[in-house]
Design a protein around this motif. Structure first.
Motif, short mmCIF file in Angstrom:
data_model
loop_
_atom_site.label_atom_id
_atom_site.label_comp_id
_atom_site.label_asym_id
_atom_site.label_seq_id
_atom_site.Cartn_x
_atom_site.Cartn_y
_atom_site.Cartn_z
N SER A 223 0.84 -1.20 0.00
CA SER A 223 0.00 0.00 0.00
C SER A 223 0.87 1.25 0.00
O SER A 223 2.04 1.22 0.41
N SER A 224 0.30 2.35 -0.45
CA SER A 224 1.02 3.62 -0.48
C SER A 224 1.43 4.04 0.93
O SER A 224 0.61 4.03 1.85
N ALA A 225 2.69 4.37 1.09
CA ALA A 225 3.19 4.81 2.40
C ALA A 225 2.46 6.07 2.86
O ALA A 225 2.20 6.24 4.06
N VAL A 226 2.13 6.94 1.92
CA VAL A 226 1.41 8.17 2.26
C VAL A 226 0.02 7.84 2.79
O VAL A 226 -0.44 8.39 3.80
N ALA A 227 -0.67 6.91 2.11
CA ALA A 227 -2.01 6.53 2.54
C ALA A 227 -1.98 5.86 3.91
O ALA A 227 -2.82 6.16 4.78
N VAL A 228 -1.02 4.97 4.12
CA VAL A 228 -0.90 4.27 5.41
C VAL A 228 -0.64 5.27 6.52
O VAL A 228 -1.28 5.22 7.59
N ALA A 229 0.30 6.20 6.31
CA ALA A 229 0.63 7.18 7.34
C ALA A 229 -0.56 8.10 7.63
O ALA A 229 -0.80 8.46 8.78
N THR A 230 -1.31 8.45 6.59
CA THR A 230 -2.48 9.31 6.79
C THR A 230 -3.53 8.61 7.65
O THR A 230 -4.13 9.22 8.54
N VAL A 231 -3.76 7.34 7.38
CA VAL A 231 -4.72 6.57 8.17
C VAL A 231 -4.27 6.48 9.63
O VAL A 231 -5.06 6.68 10.56
N TRP A 232 -2.99 6.21 9.83
CA TRP A 232 -2.49 6.10 11.21
C TRP A 232 -2.54 7.44 11.94
O TRP A 232 -2.72 7.47 13.15
N ARG A 233 -2.38 8.53 11.22
CA ARG A 233 -2.49 9.85 11.86
C ARG A 233 -3.90 10.07 12.39
O ARG A 233 -4.08 10.64 13.47
N VAL A 234 -4.91 9.59 11.66
CA VAL A 234 -6.29 9.70 12.13
C VAL A 234 -6.54 8.74 13.28
O VAL A 234 -7.17 9.09 14.28
N VAL A 235 -6.03 7.51 13.16
CA VAL A 235 -6.26 6.49 14.19
C VAL A 235 -5.70 6.92 15.54
O VAL A 235 -6.31 6.72 16.59
N PHE A 236 -4.53 7.56 15.52
CA PHE A 236 -3.87 7.94 16.77
C PHE A 236 -4.06 9.42 17.11
O PHE A 236 -3.30 9.97 17.90
N GLN A 237 -5.04 10.06 16.50
CA GLN A 237 -5.36 11.44 16.87
C GLN A 237 -5.74 11.47 18.35
O GLN A 237 -6.60 10.71 18.80
N PRO A 238 -5.10 12.33 19.17
CA PRO A 238 -5.28 12.24 20.62
C PRO A 238 -6.67 12.60 21.13
O PRO A 238 -7.09 12.11 22.18
N SER A 239 -7.45 13.41 20.41
CA SER A 239 -8.75 13.86 20.91
C SER A 239 -9.90 12.98 20.45
O SER A 239 -10.74 12.56 21.25
N TYR A 240 -9.96 12.67 19.15
CA TYR A 240 -11.10 11.94 18.62
C TYR A 240 -10.70 10.67 17.86
O TYR A 240 -11.55 10.04 17.22
N GLY A 241 -9.44 10.29 17.91
CA GLY A 241 -8.99 9.09 17.22
C GLY A 241 -9.61 7.83 17.82
O GLY A 241 -9.95 7.79 19.01
#
Length: 300
Positions: A122-140
């Motif tokens: 998978s695209s590294a950019v796509a994977v990193a973007t998903v993980w940024r949302v998953v580990f968002q500290p307030s609403y992840g």
């Protein structure tokens, strides 16, 4: 006459061989050898990109002296070592265990191989973007689950200097585990089954077969993954650039990312070249140590 015909044929075969390797050799010279030579030359110079080629000035060892006292460089090197120490053993152990489990399955091997390998391709950019949302500290999703479980102050993950590098390591392991599993499966399938049958006759348990047969017999595969994995951990850039940009502060900065910032954000090409040479030497040194130690634990 016969000798002349033979010499003519040898010359013809030599020319044909040279023509076949010419594209690959030309690509190596243009995109690997020449950039390496230019980087070495630039590492001994002071050059800000905005000044053009006329701004290049010889600086001797000044860039390397500056590196010794640069706290960000030291932090980046330490983070790189920590990243390798965390990620590589986990990938090796989980990859081998996953390969053993999948290889033992009677049905669904192709399905599990595909599932585990998908993140790797998978695209590294796509994977990193998903993980940024998953580990968002307030609403992840991760922290939302921890809040629901009664945890009042869950980690802030990428926004916390104490957790940022560890979170990136988790993403790196998740993304690359499929590759390690597939390579280990290839190594397992190359082991003669007669060895395991003999162990069964001798009454060996599953753990004993793994410990005394599987692990030694896949050691060439382990060595290959160890060398290439160490190099890849020192090359990580895209995930850090997307997730943290080396922050908070310099808590997740690594050598390649600091090299990028020095060269293309601060426009200090000479200094960035010095960082790249140090990175190159570190990787070469680690690889030499690995090659030296393989004789003690790799069984061919």
């Amino acid at each position: 006459m016969h000798a002349g015909f033979k010499n003519k044929r040898v010359r013809r075969d030599t020319i044909a061989g040279c023509l076949f390797i010419a594209p690959s050799f030309l690509g190596f010279v243009l995109f690997s050898f020449l950039p390496l030579v230019l980087t070495i030359v630039l590492s001994f110079s002071q050059w800000e990109l905005v000044t053009g080629l006329k701004g290049i000035q010889f600086a001797g060892l000044e860039n390397y002296k500056e590196l010794i006292g640069d706290p960000v460089f030291k932090e980046s090197l330490k983070n790189n070592i920590l990243f390798a120490v965390w990620a590589l053993p986990a990938l090796m152990i989980l990859g081998l265990l996953g390969a053993i489990l999948i290889d033992d399955f009677t049905f669904g091997k192709k399905l599990f191989k595909t599932i585990y390998f998908l993140p790797y391709i998978s695209s590294a950019v796509a994977v990193a973007t998903v993980w940024r949302v998953v580990f968002q500290p307030s609403y992840g999703p991760i922290n939302s689950f921890l809040f629901s479980m009664g945890m009042e102050n869950p980690p802030k993950w990428l926004a916390d200097p104490n957790w940022a590098l560890f979170t990136i390591t988790l993403m790196f392991i998740w993304q690359n585990i499929g590759y390690y599993i597939l390579v280990y499966i290839t190594g397992l399938q190359a082991i003669p089954q007669d060895i395991y049958e003999a162990a069964d006759i001798d009454g060996a348990t599953k753990w004993q077969k793994v410990r005394y047969l599987t692990v030694p017999l896949v050691s060439p595969t382990t060595f290959f993954l160890f060398v290439t994995g160490m190099i890849s951990t020192f090359k990580i850039f895209d995930a850090i650039q997307i997730l943290t940009q080396g922050g908070p502060g310099t808590s997740s900065s690594v050598l390649v990312h600091y090299l990028y910032k020095a060269s293309f954000e601060y426009y200090k090409i000479g200094y960035g070249s010095a960082i790249s040479i140090v990175l190159f030497l570190v990787v070469v040194l680690i690889t030499i140590i690995q090659w030296g130690g393989q004789k003690k634990w790799v069984n061919y």
